[in-house]
Design an enzyme around this catalytic site. Structure first.
Site, PDB file in Angstrom:
ATOM      1  N   ASP A  83      -4.746  -2.414  -2.448  1.00  0.00           N
ATOM      2  CA  ASP A  83      -4.740  -3.727  -1.788  1.00  0.00           C
ATOM      3  C   ASP A  83      -4.500  -4.879  -2.753  1.00  0.00           C
ATOM      4  O   ASP A  83      -4.982  -6.002  -2.546  1.00  0.00           O
ATOM      5  CB  ASP A  83      -6.054  -3.958  -1.011  1.00  0.00           C
TER       6      ASP A  83
ATOM      7  N   LYS B  85       0.779  -5.050  -3.073  1.00  0.00           N
ATOM      8  CA  LYS B  85       2.002  -4.288  -3.387  1.00  0.00           C
ATOM      9  C   LYS B  85       3.106  -4.559  -2.361  1.00  0.00           C
ATOM     10  O   LYS B  85       4.264  -4.718  -2.720  1.00  0.00           O
ATOM     11  CB  LYS B  85       1.690  -2.778  -3.406  1.00  0.00           C
TER      12      LYS B  85
ATOM     13  N   GLY C  53      -2.027   0.371   3.690  1.00  0.00           N
ATOM     14  CA  GLY C  53      -1.792  -0.733   4.618  1.00  0.00           C
ATOM     15  C   GLY C  53      -1.210  -1.870   3.810  1.00  0.00           C
ATOM     16  O   GLY C  53      -1.905  -2.455   2.988  1.00  0.00           O
ATOM     17  N   HIS C  54       0.076  -2.122   3.975  1.00  0.00           N
ATOM     18  CA  HIS C  54       0.767  -3.131   3.164  1.00  0.00           C
ATOM     19  C   HIS C  54       1.167  -4.318   4.043  1.00  0.00           C
ATOM     20  O   HIS C  54       1.889  -4.145   5.022  1.00  0.00           O
ATOM     21  CB  HIS C  54       2.013  -2.518   2.502  1.00  0.00           C
TER      22      HIS C  54
ATOM     23  N   GLN D 233      -1.872   2.802  -2.602  1.00  0.00           N
ATOM     24  CA  GLN D 233      -3.201   2.920  -3.249  1.00  0.00           C
ATOM     25  C   GLN D 233      -3.181   2.221  -4.613  1.00  0.00           C
ATOM     26  O   GLN D 233      -2.430   1.285  -4.791  1.00  0.00           O
ATOM     27  CB  GLN D 233      -3.614   4.387  -3.369  1.00  0.00           C
TER      28      GLN D 233
END
Ligand code: GDP
Ligand code: IMO
Ligand code: MG
Length: 430
Positions: free
Chosen positions: A17, A20, A44-45, A228
């Site tokens: 988080d 990225k 989750g991006h 990650q």
């Protein structure tokens, strides 16, 4: 301008988080191909384009730029219901998706993997990892045990059915023995659920290593978008409180079939403070009012699980560790704007364990759990940074914060992000 080679790797340098998706989206403007190499829908991006917010889990952030090639490499794990939902969500918002390619060798997350992830976490109780419950660990376990199902295996329905039958018998025997109350899935349920999804995915399946090699030979610019973060790495992270893949830079090669000699730059994405979702050691964690302030100001709530992220100050041993294990050549410092308003900012310079000074991040879980962070206080600033676009326009205290970290890092901080939007960044010449 940011030094962007022909092949640039972007990796998370903390516990995920770090931003990225946001940085990949910004750099994708000057790229031709964006590829994911590890992880799955546990990621989750967030990418904000204009007034539109996108939350991507499996699909590379390059998808928001029309005509870029987007690749999901063999090192990833793919949950068909999730990727199809994501594809449809994008299509409904007018985003092109014909340019998404999925490796035939990526492993498939099956419904029993989600079931196993949930059951194992429940069984561990207070010792649980705090996984995203997306079936990541059990899917990679099957891969390593050489019984996993790959995307290519799904394309022949008879073969797929045979494999599901075999694997489900194995999973069900384990579940029945350890969790006798748990209802069991059937092969038919799974095949019927996956059949229509396979047809949606079929046109996207490709030999993605070959595609990347062709792109490289044509002189195309390639970005590898990490998922990650370094400390969630199965080998290098805070084991066992890690994910089940390698989010570090070396995994680009195995996770995409792309040789190390072709990689030019490795950019570490690092937050101006630290966060973590899930359980496990976190030396600079703030379980007080200041931690809550960071959480609220930084909107630190998970994209995939909506859990509140644990927050703490910046940790220099972690930065140095990420530089080492990834071979970082540059850093992108994100969320500097969130630190506005703190009178004093603390930075962890080293640890003390049983009265002994420790400079390097201990990889032994017990040592790290006992590590007491030693802080240096630096002055904060009150100015809002979100409209700043040049380094010289940052308040002196913010510049000094960046320069101090850069001096210790011994690699350039070439991007300073001051907001979640594409344009909210200061680009520096390395
Ligand atoms: P990822 O998993 O590394 O892509 O990061 P996430 O999307 O899970 O979390 C990063 C969050 O911070 C998202 O909500 C982004 O929109 C936001 N973000 C990224 N960079 C910045 C920044 O520089 N400032 C602020 N305020 N928010 C940012
Ligand atoms: P992005 O790409 C933050 C964490 C989970 C848990 C551990 C293991 O958005 O940075 P898993 O479901 O992978 O078996 O969970 O890893 N985790 C993440 N934390 N960001 C992520 O992805 C994460 N992916 C997994 O919270 O602690
Ligand atoms: Mg995330």
């Amino acid at each position: 301008m940011v030094r962007q080679g022909k092949a640039t790797v972007l990796v998370g340098s903390q516990w995920g988080d770090e931003g990225k998706g946001r940085i990949t989206d910004m750099l994708a403007e000057n790229a031709d191909v964006v590829a994911r190499f590890s992880g799955g829908p546990n990621a989750g991006h967030t990418v904000i384009v204009g007034d539109e917010k996108y939350e991507l889990h499996l699909i590379p952030s390059g998808i928001l730029h029309p005509e870029k090639q987007n690749i999901i490499g063999n090192g990833t794990v793919v949950y068909p219901p999730a990727i199809v939902k994501e594809l449809e969500g994008l299509k409904n918002r007018g985003i092109q998706t014909h340019n998404l390619f999925l490796s035939e060798n990526a492993h498939v997350i099956m419904p029993y993997h989600l079931q196993l992830d949930r059951l194992e976490e429940e069984r561990k109780g207070d010792d649980s990892i705090g996984t995203t419950k997306k079936g990541i660990g059990p899917t990679y376990t099957d891969k390593v045990a050489r019984r996993g199902i790959r995307i290519g295996d799904m394309l022949d329905l008879a073969f797929f059915t045979e494999k599901v039958d075999e694997n489900l018998a194995y999973a069900n025997a384990y579940i029945q023995h350890n969790f006798p109350e748990e209802p069991l899935l059937t092969t038919n349920d799974i095949v019927e659920e996956y059949k229509p999804l396979i047809e949606v995915l079929r046109p996207h399946v490709a030999d993605t290593s070959l595609m990347l090699d062709q792109a490289r030979k044509e002189g195309k610019v390639i970005l590898f978008e990490g998922a990650q973060g370094t400390l969630l790495d199965l080998d290098h992270g805070t084991y066992p409180f890690v994910t089940s893949s390698n989010p570090t830079a070396g995994a680009v090669c195995t996770g995409c079939g792309f040789g190390p000699a072709h990689i030019d730059e490795v950019i570490g994405i690092i937050k101006a403070y630290t966060t973590r979702v899930g359980h496990g050691p976190f030396p600079t964690e703030l379980e007080d009012e200041t931690g809550e302030q960071l959480r609220q100001k930084g909107h630190e709530f998970g994209v995939t699980t909506q859990r509140a992220r644990r927050c703490g100050w910046f940790d220099i041993p972690i930065m140095k560790f990420a530089i080492r294990v990834n071979g970082l050549t540059q850093l992108a410092l994100t969320k500097l704007d969130v630190l506005t308003g703190f009178e004093t900012i603390k930075v962890c310079t080293h640890y003390e364990v049983n009265g002994e000074r420790i400079e390097h991040l201990p990889t032994n879980g017990k040592l790290l759990k006992d590590a007491v962070p030693v802080y240096k206080d630096v002055p904060g600033w009150t100015e809002d940074l979100t409209d700043v676009r040049t380094f010289d326009d940052l308040p002196k205290a913010a510049r000094d914060y960046v320069l101090m970290l850069e001096e210790i890092a011994e690699i350039p901080i070439s991007i300073v992000s001051v907001g979640p939007k594409r344009v909210q960044a200061v680009l520096r010449t390395p």
